[in-house]
Design a protein around this motif. Structure first.
Motif, mmCIF file in Angstrom:
data_model
loop_
_atom_site.group_PDB
_atom_site.id
_atom_site.type_symbol
_atom_site.label_atom_id
_atom_site.label_comp_id
_atom_site.label_asym_id
_atom_site.label_seq_id
_atom_site.Cartn_x
_atom_site.Cartn_y
_atom_site.Cartn_z
ATOM 1 N N GLY A 160 0.653 12.748 8.965
ATOM 2 C CA GLY A 160 -0.199 11.762 9.608
ATOM 3 C C GLY A 160 -0.486 10.543 8.762
ATOM 4 N N ARG A 161 -0.051 10.561 7.510
ATOM 5 C CA ARG A 161 -0.243 9.408 6.630
ATOM 6 C C ARG A 161 1.086 8.702 6.441
ATOM 7 N NH1 ARG A 161 -5.030 10.324 2.980
ATOM 8 N NH2 ARG A 161 -4.147 8.534 1.913
ATOM 9 N N THR A 162 1.024 7.441 6.118
ATOM 10 C CA THR A 162 2.244 6.679 5.834
ATOM 11 C C THR A 162 2.040 5.894 4.549
ATOM 12 O OG1 THR A 162 1.482 4.825 7.189
ATOM 13 C CG2 THR A 162 2.934 6.438 8.258
ATOM 14 N N PRO A 163 3.123 5.685 3.797
ATOM 15 C CA PRO A 163 2.995 4.886 2.571
ATOM 16 C C PRO A 163 2.620 3.452 2.913
ATOM 17 C CG PRO A 163 5.184 5.901 2.753
ATOM 18 C CD PRO A 163 4.485 6.130 4.039
ATOM 19 N N PRO A 164 1.940 2.765 2.011
ATOM 20 C CA PRO A 164 1.621 1.356 2.273
ATOM 21 C C PRO A 164 2.890 0.521 2.352
ATOM 22 C CG PRO A 164 1.128 1.929 -0.004
ATOM 23 C CD PRO A 164 1.449 3.208 0.701
ATOM 24 N N ALA A 165 2.876 -0.444 3.273
ATOM 25 C CA ALA A 165 4.042 -1.324 3.402
ATOM 26 C C ALA A 165 4.133 -2.226 2.184
ATOM 27 C CB ALA A 165 3.925 -2.167 4.667
ATOM 28 N N PRO A 166 5.353 -2.456 1.686
ATOM 29 C CA PRO A 166 5.500 -3.366 0.530
ATOM 30 C C PRO A 166 5.104 -4.778 0.924
ATOM 31 C CG PRO A 166 7.647 -2.846 1.482
ATOM 32 C CD PRO A 166 6.646 -1.969 2.170
ATOM 33 N N ALA A 214 14.601 2.459 -4.174
ATOM 34 C CA ALA A 214 13.442 2.925 -3.414
ATOM 35 C C ALA A 214 12.146 2.381 -3.991
ATOM 36 C CB ALA A 214 13.418 4.457 -3.410
ATOM 37 N N GLU A 215 12.105 2.249 -5.305
ATOM 38 C CA GLU A 215 10.892 1.809 -5.992
ATOM 39 C C GLU A 215 10.664 0.313 -5.848
ATOM 40 O OE1 GLU A 215 7.544 2.598 -8.189
ATOM 41 O OE2 GLU A 215 9.088 4.142 -7.961
ATOM 42 N N LEU A 216 11.729 -0.471 -5.765
ATOM 43 C CA LEU A 216 11.623 -1.908 -6.022
ATOM 44 C C LEU A 216 12.032 -2.801 -4.853
ATOM 45 C CD1 LEU A 216 10.921 -3.729 -8.468
ATOM 46 C CD2 LEU A 216 13.345 -3.679 -9.077
ATOM 47 N N ASP A 245 22.241 -3.832 6.422
ATOM 48 C CA ASP A 245 21.308 -4.788 5.839
ATOM 49 C C ASP A 245 19.986 -4.601 6.558
ATOM 50 O OD1 ASP A 245 19.838 -6.871 4.853
ATOM 51 O OD2 ASP A 245 21.249 -8.454 5.396
ATOM 52 N N GLY A 246 19.001 -4.054 5.842
ATOM 53 C CA GLY A 246 17.722 -3.812 6.480
ATOM 54 C C GLY A 246 16.668 -3.372 5.487
ATOM 55 N N PRO A 247 15.448 -3.107 5.978
ATOM 56 C CA PRO A 247 14.378 -2.646 5.093
ATOM 57 C C PRO A 247 14.794 -1.388 4.331
ATOM 58 C CG PRO A 247 13.511 -3.199 7.262
ATOM 59 C CD PRO A 247 15.000 -3.247 7.376
ATOM 60 N N THR A 248 14.326 -1.278 3.096
ATOM 61 C CA THR A 248 14.750 -0.182 2.230
ATOM 62 C C THR A 248 14.535 1.177 2.866
ATOM 63 O OG1 THR A 248 14.288 -1.513 0.271
ATOM 64 C CG2 THR A 248 14.390 0.866 -0.036
ATOM 65 N N ALA A 249 13.350 1.409 3.406
ATOM 66 C CA ALA A 249 13.045 2.733 3.954
ATOM 67 C C ALA A 249 14.006 3.112 5.070
ATOM 68 C CB ALA A 249 11.608 2.764 4.471
ATOM 69 N N LEU A 309 9.102 7.763 -0.163
ATOM 70 C CA LEU A 309 10.295 7.466 -0.951
ATOM 71 C C LEU A 309 10.123 7.739 -2.440
ATOM 72 C CD1 LEU A 309 11.468 4.042 0.565
ATOM 73 C CD2 LEU A 309 12.159 6.352 1.218
ATOM 74 N N THR A 310 8.916 7.610 -2.974
ATOM 75 C CA THR A 310 8.734 7.686 -4.424
ATOM 76 C C THR A 310 7.563 8.598 -4.777
ATOM 77 O OG1 THR A 310 7.186 5.827 -4.613
ATOM 78 C CG2 THR A 310 9.551 5.309 -4.631
#
Length: 537
Positions: A272-278, A480-482, A497-501, A524-525
């Motif tokens: 139910g949680r998602t990582p913060p968007a870069p 994934a980190e950067l 060609d697209g967003p990393t995730a 991802l990390t």
């Protein structure tokens, strides 16, 4: 098979020993992995097994190193060649002939084996390493994974009992790395070969090791033991181990499979949680724009009709197998190669026609081999030259070196630095001019996890300051980190060609370890997971 008895090595002019107090036994038919931060003496330890240290490198070796009963102080490398086979970080530097079959035979010719013996061993090695279809191929046309297998094969034909490998997967894409590691597994399990290997990409190799030797540096004594026990203490560890330490798993997992078996409770906590968007990069005019770019190298089309735009503050990871065209694209953006057709614009200039003095303040390239940028005799001289070339305030480059490469003295010769340290110095030289577009070709080759984290933090700060960063990399964890975006090339074509995730998770080859462990959740990390757990607490 290999025994170190209180071994220390001190090089001429050094303030202290490169390695000290090494007391270690590696039994026959085991894979021993040597780990530790950059510059702690891993290559020195490997060189002592082959006799290159101290016979070739100089310096003073105290204690005793024996390999299959041979004392390396009294046996020179040539006398140990039938016992120890050595493959360095760069397979191309290893080759002396033009074709695969000739390279496999060369070592046997050097020690005077009979032609019928040579022929039999060449055929055996071609079959063992899956190289039979490549026997007549020029070495320069092979992929990185194929070249690494040929380099290993060229020492195996002499039938060494010990194989010494210095970062054998550092320059390979994930699939090629798996090829090489599968070969090493066969050698250890089926032939009883003893393998001693140094590697920074622990996420690729630690699960295959029978024993791990940690060189912690700072004068601390080496630590050796089973992989899980050493990883529990190690300052360098792969993401799957870091995730296990964060989640409190015991025993620590060494592979994605082991981690997935323990991950159900962690998935429930993260559900139910998602990582913060870069942070989103700027939407202004592109720093670099490529349209319909085709680059031909001889009869090979290295790039075909590639379209790409990179905007200020954006970090783009170029990924794909060895030979996909990543380095060609970077060198074209840097003006080192002219397009066959299509257009390339960087900061309003056509790079291949721009004057170097103009180009240096618009684009900077750190090549795969940092020695291509380093000419001076000392770190201080390199920094002074970089300041002058970039018209920067004196001391600018030295300050960057201090951030990326702490603890290195001004008088150190660049050739005395480790591979990772030379890369950090070359990066500082390029960043001195603060160009709007920064290009990096395999920037984490030879870097330990701490150095990689410092590099990522510095590149993230540059992107936040408006610089565009394009890096060609096989390091899926760094991407994934950067990276904001991932661009995948295959045989010269742009295929994704697209967003990393979105891009890395959809590809089994390019997915980071955390994504494989926690999938289908979008993490991802380890840093993302740690921040989420801290917020929950």
């Amino acid at each position: 098979m290999i025994r170190f008895e209180q071994v220390s090595v001190t090089y001429d002019g050094a303030s202290g020993p490169a390695v000290a107090g090494v007391d270690l036994t590696v039994p026959e038919g085991e894979l021993c992995l040597v780990v530790g931060p950059s510059g702690t003496g891993k290559s020195t330890l490997l060189g002592a097994v082959s006799g290159l240290v101290p016979h070739f490198t100089g310096g003073v070796l105290t204690g005793r190193v024996t390999v299959a009963g041979h004392d390396t102080r009294t046996h020179r490398p040539r006398e140990l060649a039938h016992v120890v086979g050595t493959v360095g970080q760069d397979p191309l530097a290893h080759f002396v002939t033009d074709t695969v079959e000739d390279e496999l035979a060369y070592g046997m010719e050097s020690i005077g084996l009979a032609p019928d013996v040579m022929r039999r061993r060449v055929e055996e090695t071609l079959d063992l390493l899956g190289l039979a279809d490549l026997r007549d191929r020029p070495i320069g046309t092979l992929s990185g994974g194929q070249q690494q297998r040929v380099a290993i094969g060229s020492v195996l034909t002499v039938h060494p009992r010990v194989l010494v490998l210095d970062e054998p997967t550092s320059a390979l894409d994930p699939a090629a790395a798996e090829e090489v590691l599968a070969v090493l597994q066969r050698l250890v399990h089926d032939l009883g070969t003893t393998v001693l290997m140094a590697e920074h990409r622990l996420e690729r190799v630690v699960q295959y090791a029978d024993q791990v030797v940690l060189l912690p540096g700072g004068g601390a004594a080496p630590v050796s033991g089973p992989p899980a026990e050493v990883m529990a203490l190690s300052p360098v560890r792969p993401p799957v181990v870091a995730l296990g330490r964060l989640a409190g798993w015991s025993p620590l997992p060494l592979s994605v499979r082991d981690a997935r078996r323990a991950a159900a409770p962690l998935r429930e906590r993260l559900a139910g949680r998602t990582p913060p968007a870069p942070p989103k990069p700027a939407t202004g005019e592109p720093v670099a724009a490529v349209s319909g770019l085709t680059v031909r190298r001889g009869r090979v089309e290295a790039l075909r009709a590639v379209d790409l735009a990179v905007r200020p503050g954006e970090t783009v990871a170029l990924m794909g197998r060895n030979g996909a065209g990543k380095s060609t694209l970077l060198s074209t953006l840097a003006g080192m190669r002219a397009p066959t057709s299509g257009s390339v614009r960087v900061g309003g200039l056509e790079p291949s026609r721009a004057r170097p003095a103009e180009l240096i303040r618009r684009v900077g390239l750190v090549p795969q081999d940092p020695r291509d940028l380093l000419y001076a005799d000392t770190v201080a001289a390199e920094c002074a030259t970089a300041d002058a070339d970039a018209r920067a305030t004196p001391g600018t480059c030295r300050a960057l070196v201090g951030e990326l490469l702490p603890g290195v003295a001004d008088g150190t010769h660049p050739r005395d630095l480790s591979e990772g340290q030379r890369l950090a110095l070359a990066l500082a030289v390029v960043l001195t001019a603060r160009p709007p577009l920064i290009l990096l070709d395999e920037p984490t080759r030879g870097l330990d996890y701490a150095a990689k984290a410092r590099l990522a933090a510095h590149l993230r700060a540059l992107a936040a300051d408006g610089h565009a960063v394009v890096l060609a990399t096989h390091d899926v964890e760094l991407a994934a980190e950067l990276a904001h975006r991932v661009v995948v090339l295959a045989d010269g074509d742009l295929v994704a060609d697209g967003p990393t995730a979105e891009v890395v998770v959809s590809s089994p080859a390019f997915a980071p370890q955390v994504a494989k462990v926690l999938g289908p959740l979008p993490w991802l990390t380890v840093g993302q997971v740690g921040a989420a757990l801290a917020g929950t607490a």
